[in-house]
Design an enzyme around this catalytic site. Structure first.
Site, PDB file in Angstrom:
ATOM      1  N   GLN A 265       0.887  -1.747   0.080  1.00 44.46           N
ATOM      2  CA  GLN A 265       0.099  -0.205   0.169  1.00 44.46           C
ATOM      3  C   GLN A 265       0.798   1.537   0.016  1.00 44.46           C
ATOM      4  O   GLN A 265       1.829   1.472   0.732  1.00 44.46           O
ATOM      5  CB  GLN A 265      -0.803  -0.357   1.455  1.00 44.46           C
ATOM      6  CG  GLN A 265      -1.576   1.259   1.701  1.00 44.46           C
ATOM      7  CD  GLN A 265      -2.828   0.954   2.795  1.00 44.46           C
ATOM      8  OE1 GLN A 265      -2.487  -0.228   3.620  1.00 44.46           O
ATOM      9  NE2 GLN A 265      -3.739   1.810   2.446  1.00 44.46           N
TER      10      GLN A 265
ATOM     11  N   SER B 192       0.696   7.079   2.152  1.00 42.63           N
ATOM     12  CA  SER B 192       2.184   7.857   2.945  1.00 42.63           C
ATOM     13  C   SER B 192       2.742   8.020   2.585  1.00 42.63           C
ATOM     14  O   SER B 192       3.250   7.721   1.421  1.00 42.63           O
ATOM     15  CB  SER B 192       1.949   6.980   4.799  1.00 42.63           C
ATOM     16  OG  SER B 192       1.730   6.612   5.300  1.00 42.63           O
TER      17      SER B 192
ATOM     18  N   GLU C  12     -10.074  -1.516   6.213  1.00 42.08           N
ATOM     19  CA  GLU C  12      -8.891  -1.588   7.064  1.00 42.08           C
ATOM     20  C   GLU C  12      -9.371  -1.358   8.364  1.00 42.08           C
ATOM     21  O   GLU C  12      -8.784  -2.719   9.489  1.00 42.08           O
ATOM     22  CB  GLU C  12      -8.231  -0.512   6.816  1.00 42.08           C
ATOM     23  CG  GLU C  12      -6.359  -0.626   7.285  1.00 42.08           C
ATOM     24  CD  GLU C  12      -5.397   0.109   6.685  1.00 42.08           C
ATOM     25  OE1 GLU C  12      -5.709   1.133   5.726  1.00 42.08           O
ATOM     26  OE2 GLU C  12      -4.339  -0.050   6.752  1.00 42.08           O
TER      27      GLU C  12
HETATM   28  C1  LIG Z   1       3.639  -0.742  11.129  1.00 37.89           C
HETATM   29  C2  LIG Z   1       2.723   0.839  10.331  1.00 37.89           C
HETATM   30  C3  LIG Z   1       2.672   0.251   8.615  1.00 37.89           C
HETATM   31  C4  LIG Z   1       2.232   0.762   7.891  1.00 37.89           C
HETATM   32  N1  LIG Z   1       2.476   0.832   6.243  1.00 37.89           N
HETATM   33  C5  LIG Z   1       1.495   0.874   6.445  1.00 37.89           C
HETATM   34  C6  LIG Z   1       1.683   0.785   4.146  1.00 37.89           C
HETATM   35  O1  LIG Z   1       1.880   0.131   3.821  1.00 37.89           O
HETATM   36  N2  LIG Z   1       1.201   2.176   3.833  1.00 37.89           N
HETATM   37  C7  LIG Z   1       1.139   3.106   3.986  1.00 37.89           C
HETATM   38  O2  LIG Z   1       0.790   3.943   2.729  1.00 37.89           O
HETATM   39  N3  LIG Z   1       0.850   3.596   5.183  1.00 37.89           N
HETATM   40  C8  LIG Z   1       1.749   2.791   6.092  1.00 37.89           C
HETATM   41  N4  LIG Z   1       1.999   3.588   7.415  1.00 37.89           N
HETATM   42  C9  LIG Z   1       2.524   4.567   7.872  1.00 37.89           C
HETATM   43  C10 LIG Z   1       0.575   4.802   8.596  1.00 37.89           C
HETATM   44  O3  LIG Z   1      -0.613   5.083   7.729  1.00 37.89           O
HETATM   45  C11 LIG Z   1       0.989   6.187   9.373  1.00 37.89           C
HETATM   46  O4  LIG Z   1       1.920   6.003   9.899  1.00 37.89           O
HETATM   47  C12 LIG Z   1      -0.559   6.873  10.098  1.00 37.89           C
HETATM   48  O5  LIG Z   1      -1.496   7.239   9.181  1.00 37.89           O
HETATM   49  C13 LIG Z   1       0.080   8.229  10.932  1.00 37.89           C
HETATM   50  O6  LIG Z   1       1.022   9.206  10.175  1.00 37.89           O
HETATM   51  P1  LIG Z   1       2.565   9.631  10.326  1.00 37.89           P
HETATM   52  O7  LIG Z   1       3.286   9.047  10.701  1.00 37.89           O
HETATM   53  O8  LIG Z   1       2.734  10.807   9.506  1.00 37.89           O
HETATM   54  O9  LIG Z   1       2.371  10.278  11.495  1.00 37.89           O
HETATM   55  P2  LIG Z   1       1.153  11.902  12.077  1.00 37.89           P
HETATM   56  O10 LIG Z   1       0.460  12.286  11.425  1.00 37.89           O
HETATM   57  O11 LIG Z   1       3.171  12.587  11.707  1.00 37.89           O
HETATM   58  O12 LIG Z   1       1.484  11.650  13.477  1.00 37.89           O
HETATM   59  C14 LIG Z   1       2.145  12.017  14.294  1.00 37.89           C
HETATM   60  C15 LIG Z   1       0.788  12.005  15.785  1.00 37.89           C
HETATM   61  O13 LIG Z   1       0.310  12.894  16.059  1.00 37.89           O
HETATM   62  C16 LIG Z   1      -0.934  13.371  16.227  1.00 37.89           C
HETATM   63  N5  LIG Z   1      -1.620  13.555  15.207  1.00 37.89           N
HETATM   64  C17 LIG Z   1      -0.978  14.189  14.121  1.00 37.89           C
HETATM   65  N6  LIG Z   1      -2.437  15.759  13.396  1.00 37.89           N
HETATM   66  C18 LIG Z   1      -3.697  14.795  14.498  1.00 37.89           C
HETATM   67  C19 LIG Z   1      -4.651  15.636  14.348  1.00 37.89           C
HETATM   68  N7  LIG Z   1      -5.321  16.626  13.983  1.00 37.89           N
HETATM   69  N8  LIG Z   1      -4.909  15.556  15.858  1.00 37.89           N
HETATM   70  C20 LIG Z   1      -4.704  15.364  17.070  1.00 37.89           C
HETATM   71  N9  LIG Z   1      -3.444  13.839  17.120  1.00 37.89           N
HETATM   72  C21 LIG Z   1      -2.975  14.219  15.659  1.00 37.89           C
HETATM   73  C22 LIG Z   1      -1.114  11.399  15.611  1.00 37.89           C
HETATM   74  O14 LIG Z   1      -2.074  10.817  15.824  1.00 37.89           O
HETATM   75  C23 LIG Z   1       0.414  10.619  16.116  1.00 37.89           C
HETATM   76  O15 LIG Z   1       0.201  10.571  17.372  1.00 37.89           O
HETATM   77  C24 LIG Z   1       2.317   2.485   8.451  1.00 37.89           C
HETATM   78  C25 LIG Z   1       2.900   2.360   9.813  1.00 37.89           C
HETATM   79  C26 LIG Z   1       3.066   2.060  11.067  1.00 37.89           C
HETATM   80  C27 LIG Z   1       3.119   2.032  12.118  1.00 37.89           C
END
Ligand SMILES: Cc1cc2nc3c(=O)[nH]c(=O)nc-3n(C[C@H](O)[C@H](O)[C@H](O)COP(=O)(O)OP(=O)(O)OC[C@H]3O[C@@H](n4cnc5c(N)ncnc54)[C@H](O)[C@@H]3O)c2cc1C
Lengths: 354, 387
Positions: free
Chosen positions: B125, B128, B243
């Site tokens: 997928q 991100s 999902e």
């Molecule tokens: C094990 C794992 C597998 C994954 N696999 C995939 C994959 O196959 N393909 C893919 O595309 N993505 C994948 N992801 C990515 C995942 O979709 C993102 O990690 C997720 O959407 C969060 O984005 P970020 O990590 O950039 O965190 P951020 O968006 O930077 O968030 C960091 C923290 O801030 C908080 N935060 C951010 N915005 C807000 C808000 N508006 N209100 C309150 N809190 C907020 C979040 O809740 C989090 O606690 C995977 C992630 C993990 C951990």
């Protein structure tokens, strides 16, 4: 396998919900606090008219012959509207206990007919509860003594009123002397009747607490939308949103265990202790969390007598401890689960079925 | 309401059980985040496909069995009970598959579902980006139309198992002048296409479970787009519903973990000093049970024509936090041995609790963080004000 309610069950629930919404309001509840009994015989008569008191009365005694599963959604609505009248205790507790005895005892059969017709009220005591609810408006009391179940007329008991934090709850300690005449069951039969009574009482309390929780969240959502601070509704703040979302998660995951408990009480009583205790514990947690997060969302307003929130909050505090507090029910879960012979695993959710 | 299985459902359970007993690999497979383990798991997917067990709910023409959701739950219960291997193609079968069924053209279904179901093609997928995590509408990678092709430039990140997968389904900006949710499209890219660079990112356990994917003038035919141009956001939301909702994490997975936790507790009951542990064990078990009950309820409702909406956010919070609590509790029971890798001589019966514990930390992050899910519940399910 079908874990849904029937169209009929859902429709009936909707119509009762409409009725309660029209008749039982925060205003009417507050008025009832100032009356002698705290109960409205007019409202009771309407509920009799709707057939509510006859739902679990067997057809042989002029009832509708329904079961606990048919009533569980209604019990939830009784919680949602914080109904002060003892409908849940009458339908879920007193009626099935009398029905279990009706074949052997004509007094019980006759009382069932009168419950259906709205001519008598019955209060039920149980060792799990120190006090008896609504004994003051009852004509008869079903009371436990060791392994015995007695049927005692109101004029044979002395009631001492106790005061609950919830002004709608009317609680009494009961002084009484049973005799052979009043004893309906004893020994193994008495024990099993009292155990089933506890489960039905706990089921009714759990169902009401789910309704209470949902109503408190609904009130908080409304309040946080209307109340402005810093020039915006306070509900835009994520801290409050997450308080409410946590309540929604807890309440949602109390529902399936609640409905499973209702089903199990009617269909699979051997598994009822565990299913009921699960429901009672999680429904209690949902209601207590909704109470705590709601008062936080209301601010000082929520800490007043004027604000209606306390009607629901106090009922939750009381019901969580009634028909077995969390400690009692968790203990049953521990004993069930940690027994080395417990049949557990993903394929055992609905018991062993092969 | 009838909480008993029909004779057909009981017979189905037996059939699943027997097949699994006969076919599960004798030796546990290696982690699918290693090349060898990935290939072992790919072989297992092919074995499942040969028996038509790959995706029991899919229609027969796609290698499924046309099962309803209750039969799917029964399959999952037997699958986890038998300790069968994890599903290496879960992004394909649980997320893209159902989305393709709903939005794919007949040609796309024929081309992609069949290969996915047979275990031939593994999917990743690619949503991100470095600047688009929780805020997925901030996606900047572009797919610009050039005749019958899209020319793709940009970068994706955190793509699970993309290091070893064959295809990635992405969201790109197809309208370069668009903003936020508009102008996005859902596009499939073969990971061996010229211009694609996949860089492994080691996860907490040190294995390359994540990948970063760079796109440098990558060309794919327009027929690789799922749904209409500019409809990427709404299709992605449907996928995200699968999902968080029902498919990705069936209750059986958590019930089996809860059962193992109960056994672990029983074995160590005499050494445990922290009295709160027993409560946590019982709570974990009951919560796993509640998740199962609730899923049966949802499945029954869907079978009767109901739909699932923001409730999937409620589910996602519940299962991910349950998984955390179960593993935290296991760590507490293992006490001073909790930190030991299973290969450590003093590890004893630590099993794979540590691995599970680390993975459980990611549950509240992937599939939309739990903070975002709580926002969704408050605003869409409960109706709290957005501004
Ligand atoms: C094990 C794992 C597998 C994954 N696999 C995939 C994959 O196959 N393909 C893919 O595309 N993505 C994948 N992801 C990515 C995942 O979709 C993102 O990690 C997720 O959407 C969060 O984005 P970020 O990590 O950039 O965190 P951020 O968006 O930077 O968030 C960091 C923290 O801030 C908080 N935060 C951010 N915005 C807000 C808000 N508006 N209100 C309150 N809190 C907020 C979040 O809740 C989090 O606690 C995977 C992630 C993990 C951990």
């Amino acid at each position: 396998m079908d874990f849904t309610f029937t169209e009929d069950q859902l429709l009936f629930c909707e119509s009762v919900k409409d009725f309660l919404q029209g008749e039982v309001t925060a205003e009417s509840i507050r008025k009832s606090w100032d009356t002698d009994t705290g109960r409205s015989s007019a409202l009771w008569a309407q509920m009799v008219e709707l057939g509510l008191t006859s739902m679990l009365v067997p057809e042989a005694q002029g009832g509708l012959g329904m079961n606990e599963l048919d009533f569980v959604l209604l019990a939830q609505e009784c919680g949602r509207y914080a109904l002060p009248e003892p409908l849940v205790e009458t339908v879920l507790v007193a009626t099935p206990l009398l029905a279990s005895l009706a074949d052997n005892d004509p007094r019980c059969a006759s009382l069932l007919e009168k419950i259906a017709a709205g001519e008598v009220m019955i209060a039920v005591g149980h060792a799990a509860n120190n006090l008896v609810c609504d004994a003051h408006v009852a004509d008869y009391l079903l009371l436990p003594k060791g392994d015995q179940v007695h049927l005692v007329a109101k004029d044979q008991v002395v009631l001492v009123a106790q005061q609950s934090v919830d002004p709608s709850r009317r609680l009494f300690s009961v002084e009484w002397q049973g005799n052979d005449e009043t004893c309906l069951a004893s020994g193994a039969e008495g024990v099993s009747l009292l155990a089933a009574t506890l489960n039905r009482g706990a089921l009714g309390a759990a169902a009401q607490m789910v309704g209470l929780a949902e109503q408190m969240v609904a009130m908080s959502v409304q309040y946080t939308t209307d109340r402005l601070q810093f020039g915006k509704p306070i509900g835009v703040n994520q801290a409050l949103k997450h308080h409410m979302a946590n309540c929604a998660v807890k309440t949602e995951f109390a529902k399936a265990p609640l409905y499973r408990a209702a089903y199990t009480v009617t269909q699979d009583p051997a598994r009822a202790d565990f299913a009921v205790s699960h429901a009672k514990v999680v429904a209690g947690e949902a209601a207590l969390l909704a109470a705590k997060n709601s008062i936080q969302s209301f601010g000082a307003m929520g800490y007043t007598w004027e604000c209606d929130l306390h009607i629901w909050m106090k009922r939750s505090w009381a019901l969580d401890k009634f028909w077995g507090h969390a400690g009692f029910h968790k203990n049953r879960l521990h004993q069930w689960l940690l027994n080395p012979n417990a049949k557990i695993g993903a394929e055992m959710t609905f018991g062993e079925q092969v | 309401m009838d909480l008993s299985y029909t004779p057909e459902q009981i017979a189905f359970r037996k059939e699943v059980r027997t097949w699994l007993e006969d076919n599960i690999p004798a030796e546990p497979l290696q982690s699918f985040d290693t090349e060898e383990g990935f290939n072992q798991h790919r072989e297992w997917e092919k074995t499942l496909a040969k028996g038509n067990w790959g995706m029991v709910t899919w229609p027969k023409e796609y290698g499924g069995r046309g099962c309803d959701l209750v039969e799917w739950l029964i399959f999952e219960e037997e699958y986890y009970k038998a300790k069968a291997p994890l599903r290496v193609n879960q992004n394909g079968i649980f997320l893209l598959g159902p989305t393709l069924m709903e939005y794919g053209t007949p040609e796309q279904k024929e081309r992609f579902i069949t290969q996915m179901a047979s275990g031939e093609e593994m999917w990743a997928q690619g949503w991100s980006e470095p600047g688009a995590g929780s805020d997925m509408a901030a996606i900047r990678s572009k797919a610009i139309r050039d005749g019958d092709e899209y020319v793709i430039n940009g970068q994706k990140v955190w793509s699970t198992r993309a290091v070893f997968a064959d295809w990635v389904f992405c969201i790109f900006r197809t309208d370069p002048d668009s903003e936020r949710h508009k102008g996005l499209s859902f596009v499939f890219v073969p990971l061996d296409a010229p211009g694609v660079t996949v860089r492994p990112i080691p996860q907490l356990d040190g294995l390359p479970g994540f990948a970063e994917i760079f796109f440098d003038d990558v060309r794919v035919p327009v027929s690789n787009r799922l749904g209409g141009e500019g409809e990427g956001w709404s299709i992605a939301m449907a996928t995200a519903g699968f999902e968080r909702g029902l498919m990705l994490r069936s209750p059986a997975r958590f019930q089996e973990t809860a059962k193992r936790l109960v056994s672990l507790y029983r074995e160590h009951a005499n050494d445990i000093m922290d009295l709160s542990i027993e409560n946590a064990v019982v709570k974990c078990f009951m919560d796993a049970e509640a998740y199962a009950l609730s899923t049966y309820q949802t499945a029954s409702r869907l079978i009767k024509g109901g739909t699932i909406g923001s409730e999937s956010s409620v589910n996602k919070i519940f299962w991910s936090e349950l998984d955390q609590l179960m593993h935290e509790t296991a760590m507490s029971i293992l006490a001073s041995r909790a930190e030991l890798l299973p290969s450590s001589p003093a590890a004893g019966d630590v099993g794979d609790w540590l691995d599970g514990f680390m993975f459980a930390q990611s549950g509240p992050i992937y599939a939309g963080t739990n903070e975002i899910q709580r926002n969704i519940i408050a605003e869409r399910l409960l109706g709290m004000p957005r501004k």
